[in-house]
Design a protein around this motif. Structure first.
Motif, PDB file in Angstrom:
ATOM      1  N   SER A  10       0.827  -1.215   0.000  1.00 45.67           N
ATOM      2  CA  SER A  10       0.000   0.000   0.000  1.00 45.67           C
ATOM      3  C   SER A  10       0.860   1.263   0.000  1.00 45.67           C
ATOM      4  O   SER A  10       0.525   2.266  -0.651  1.00 45.67           O
ATOM      5  CB  SER A  10      -0.917   0.006   1.226  1.00 45.67           C
ATOM      6  OG  SER A  10      -1.800  -1.088   1.191  1.00 45.67           O
ATOM      7  N   GLN A  11       1.958   1.223   0.730  1.00 43.64           N
ATOM      8  CA  GLN A  11       2.835   2.390   0.801  1.00 43.64           C
ATOM      9  C   GLN A  11       3.690   2.499  -0.465  1.00 43.64           C
ATOM     10  O   GLN A  11       3.895   3.597  -0.994  1.00 43.64           O
ATOM     11  CB  GLN A  11       3.745   2.266   2.024  1.00 43.64           C
ATOM     12  CG  GLN A  11       4.577   3.512   2.297  1.00 43.64           C
ATOM     13  CD  GLN A  11       5.392   3.377   3.576  1.00 43.64           C
ATOM     14  OE1 GLN A  11       5.176   2.469   4.391  1.00 43.64           O
ATOM     15  NE2 GLN A  11       6.352   4.271   3.760  1.00 43.64           N
ATOM     16  N   ASP A  18      -3.078   7.010 -16.349  1.00 39.30           N
ATOM     17  CA  ASP A  18      -1.607   7.039 -16.386  1.00 39.30           C
ATOM     18  C   ASP A  18      -1.132   6.624 -17.778  1.00 39.30           C
ATOM     19  O   ASP A  18      -1.507   5.558 -18.277  1.00 39.30           O
ATOM     20  CB  ASP A  18      -1.038   6.082 -15.333  1.00 39.30           C
ATOM     21  CG  ASP A  18       0.435   6.343 -15.053  1.00 39.30           C
ATOM     22  OD1 ASP A  18       1.234   6.354 -16.014  1.00 39.30           O
ATOM     23  OD2 ASP A  18       0.792   6.552 -13.879  1.00 39.30           O
ATOM     24  N   ARG A  54       5.687   0.869  -9.340  1.00 31.87           N
ATOM     25  CA  ARG A  54       4.226   0.820  -9.182  1.00 31.87           C
ATOM     26  C   ARG A  54       3.632  -0.322 -10.010  1.00 31.87           C
ATOM     27  O   ARG A  54       2.718  -1.014  -9.566  1.00 31.87           O
ATOM     28  CB  ARG A  54       3.602   2.153  -9.599  1.00 31.87           C
ATOM     29  CG  ARG A  54       4.075   3.348  -8.766  1.00 31.87           C
ATOM     30  CD  ARG A  54       3.124   4.526  -8.878  1.00 31.87           C
ATOM     31  NE  ARG A  54       2.962   5.011 -10.238  1.00 31.87           N
ATOM     32  CZ  ARG A  54       3.765   5.870 -10.847  1.00 31.87           C
ATOM     33  NH1 ARG A  54       4.830   6.357 -10.199  1.00 31.87           N
ATOM     34  NH2 ARG A  54       3.535   6.260 -12.077  1.00 31.87           N
ATOM     35  N   THR A  89      -7.959   2.649  -5.803  1.00 35.94           N
ATOM     36  CA  THR A  89      -6.573   3.003  -6.161  1.00 35.94           C
ATOM     37  C   THR A  89      -6.290   2.677  -7.613  1.00 35.94           C
ATOM     38  O   THR A  89      -5.670   3.482  -8.337  1.00 35.94           O
ATOM     39  CB  THR A  89      -5.580   2.231  -5.264  1.00 35.94           C
ATOM     40  OG1 THR A  89      -5.847   2.547  -3.895  1.00 35.94           O
ATOM     41  CG2 THR A  89      -4.154   2.597  -5.598  1.00 35.94           C
ATOM     42  N   ASN A  98       2.877   4.274  -4.092  1.00 32.30           N
ATOM     43  CA  ASN A  98       3.074   5.707  -4.344  1.00 32.30           C
ATOM     44  C   ASN A  98       4.505   6.031  -4.786  1.00 32.30           C
ATOM     45  O   ASN A  98       4.877   7.195  -4.861  1.00 32.30           O
ATOM     46  CB  ASN A  98       2.739   6.509  -3.078  1.00 32.30           C
ATOM     47  CG  ASN A  98       1.290   6.347  -2.665  1.00 32.30           C
ATOM     48  OD1 ASN A  98       0.390   6.460  -3.484  1.00 32.30           O
ATOM     49  ND2 ASN A  98       1.057   6.068  -1.385  1.00 32.30           N
ATOM     50  N   ASP A  99       5.302   5.011  -5.079  1.00 38.00           N
ATOM     51  CA  ASP A  99       6.687   5.228  -5.513  1.00 38.00           C
ATOM     52  C   ASP A  99       6.713   6.088  -6.781  1.00 38.00           C
ATOM     53  O   ASP A  99       5.859   5.939  -7.660  1.00 38.00           O
ATOM     54  CB  ASP A  99       7.355   3.873  -5.798  1.00 38.00           C
ATOM     55  CG  ASP A  99       8.861   3.990  -5.951  1.00 38.00           C
ATOM     56  OD1 ASP A  99       9.574   3.694  -4.978  1.00 38.00           O
ATOM     57  OD2 ASP A  99       9.327   4.393  -7.036  1.00 38.00           O
TER      58      ASP A  99
END
Length: 551
Positions: free
Chosen positions: A351-352, A387, A362, A380, A355-356
């Motif tokens: 989850s963290q 994108d 990603r 999400t 956001n890379d």
């Protein structure tokens, strides 16, 4: 003429007359390179060592081509060097050692070992250094030679070289020259039985020095040997310990580069070898060696870690560190490696990590979101739908299989209108070939599928892309299709479309007539509204001069 010269040289080569040497040596000053080459070959083929001595003295003044000719019979020079080592001054011995390395005289390995055995001080150091340099040359040629014949010749030398250097290893307690041991390790095969004995037996006097050199040497041949040992199922435990404990950057780069390859015939074998490694000294968060690896090597290092026999918590600790603090190559590899782990902590990392800033990181994490049932995963994924990165889009396609074009068309008639629009938007965003596939659907034989394709165009907001095809479908053979096409063109601004809709007002089907009439009304209303809006806009803006006077 040529035959006569050949006959003459054949005679001179076998002649026992001492004066023959004088004649041949005088010919060395000949400026004709062809004749000089024949003279050199003749002298080197003779058994008279005096001629060989003279050639050795002249090495410095001979051309590169002449030296290549001489090296066709290197054993003749080896005899001269043997003689020099027996009787010559230190300066002559030093010069001979330089020529040994320069000309790569591999036949002199036994001679150099003999010199090492009977010498002390500077002479022993010179012999050991020459052994090391010559071993480096041999390793380099073995690694880079593309000539099959030359490579075969190098392989033939290997046995004699190995025997000579093995003796120098056993004599290490006497001469104490580490270079000789390193030379041995550079030249031997990983399967060498003597090496097994040196590693396995603490009783061998050379055991300690062999382990020390394997643990510290930066020589390419020694690193190659260590990696070669890893591929052997009967690898001695001591070798595993050495590999596990080395943290020097050069070795670690060599190690992860070879063992961390994702593809290749030996990928499975490498994986099985790595399972035997229960510890890697550099595999600690923040370890200097790991931190300083470049993108490719850090990525390979993570693959090595997760394929190794290290405990899962240790692996995960390194993966976590790399995912958030590694370079971009390491982060990509760590993101992919996370798929091998489970648990709440891992879910949080995914989850963290989503956001890379790097899209490839990603893209590795996207397929894991729904598989792990992470809260808000669908939201999400949908937020990423616009994108432009191709890897992100491919990852989204894999993660959202229900939004494939085929699935959308199969379920279309069962979807509420609002859901049709939402799903149509997602499908068109995810799949670059949507327009092409829809175009094909508009041409199929089945009228049911043609009608469905027209409605799908509306749901996806792609009417403008297919306006010309829809104009043709107003004249379709099936009245249901004609009606659907007429309805779909209700917001067209194309005069050809209006004409097609006017013609449809006289269609034999009342359904088509009504659809065409309704679309034309909507178009007329839209045009009238646009005109009113333009007039209102002009009135609101007014004349700039009048506005100035009012103010």
């Amino acid at each position: 003429m040529a035959k006569g010269i050949q006959t003459t040289h054949g005679f001179l080569q076998k002649s026992p007359n001492r004066a023959t040497n004088e004649v041949l040596l005088a010919g060395l000053d000949c400026k004709n390179s062809v004749y000089r080459e024949k003279i050199l070959k003749t002298i080197m083929a003779r058994k008279d060592i005096n001629g060989h001595r003279e050639i050795f003295k002249r090495l410095g003044s001979l051309s590169q081509a002449d030296r290549k000719t001489i090296l066709q019979r290197p054993q003749a020079l080896t005899k001269v060097i043997d003689e020099i080592f027996q009787e010559a001054t230190p300066s002559q011995v030093s010069a001979a050692c330089k020529w040994i390395v320069s000309l790569r005289l591999y036949d002199t390995f036994p001679t150099l070992v003999e010199l090492l055995k009977r010498s002390k001080g500077k002479a022993a150091a010179l012999a050991a250094q020459t052994l090391s340099k010559l071993a480096e040359c041999y390793y380099e040629e073995m690694s880079t030679s593309k000539d099959k014949n030359h490579f075969q010749k190098l392989q033939e030398w290997r046995g004699r070289i190995t025997m000579a250097l093995e003796e120098s290893v056993r004599l290490h307690p006497q001469h104490q020259r580490n270079e000789a041991v390193e030379a041995y390790l550079m030249v031997i095969k990983p399967s060498d039985p003597s090496l097994r004995r040196f590693l396995a037996s603490g009783e061998e006097k050379a055991h300690g020095i062999v382990v020390e050199i394997l643990s510290t040497s930066q020589a390419g041949g020694v690193l190659r040997l260590l990696l070669g040992l890893l591929e052997d199922p009967s690898l001695p435990k001591k070798a595993l310990e050495i590999v596990s404990n080395r943290v020097d950057p050069k070795f670690v780069e060599y190690f992860v580069e070879k063992m961390g390859r994702e593809q290749g015939k030996k990928a499975r074998a490498r994986s099985e070898v790595l399972l035997r490694l229960k510890e890697l000294a550099w595999a600690k968060p923040g370890h200097e060696t790991f931190v300083n690896l470049d993108l490719e090597h850090q990525a390979a290092a993570i693959r090595v870690l997760v394929w190794s026999g290290l405990e899962k918590p240790i692996q995960l600790e390194m993966v976590e560190y790399t995912l958030f603090d590694g370079n971009v190559g390491g982060r990509r590899s760590a993101a992919k490696a996370l798929a091998r782990f489970e648990g709440v902590k891992v879910d949080q990392m995914v989850s963290q990590g989503i956001n890379d800033p790097d899209p490839q990181v990603r893209a590795q994490l996207i397929p894991q979101l729904r598989k792990r049932n992470i809260s808000g995963a669908m939201t999400t994924l949908l937020e990423m739908i616009d994108d432009p990165d191709p890897k992100i889009r491919e990852a989204l396609r894999c993660s959202l299989p229900e939004f494939s074009f085929r699935q959308f068309m199969m379920n279309f008639d069962n979807l509420p209108e609002q859901v049709q629009t939402l799903c149509g938007h997602l499908v068109s965003k995810l799949h670059d070939n949507t327009v092409e596939k829809l175009s094909g659907e508009l041409c199929v034989l089945s009228p049911v599928r043609r009608r469905r394709a027209i409605l799908a165009c509306e749901a996806m907001g792609l009417i403008g892309e297919f306006e010309s095809q829809l104009q043709e479908l107003i004249a379709d053979s099936d009245h249901i299709v004609r009606a659907a096409a007429a309805c779909a063109l209700a917001h067209s601004e194309n005069s050809q479309t209006w004409e097609a809709l006017r013609d449809a007002m006289f269609d034999r089907s009342v359904m088509v007539q009504e659809a065409a009439e309704q679309s034309l009304k909507l178009i007329a209303n839209a045009m009238a509204q646009n005109k009113e809006d333009e007039e209102a806009s002009e009135e609101a803006s007014g004349n700039p001069e009048e506005l100035t006077s009012v103010l």
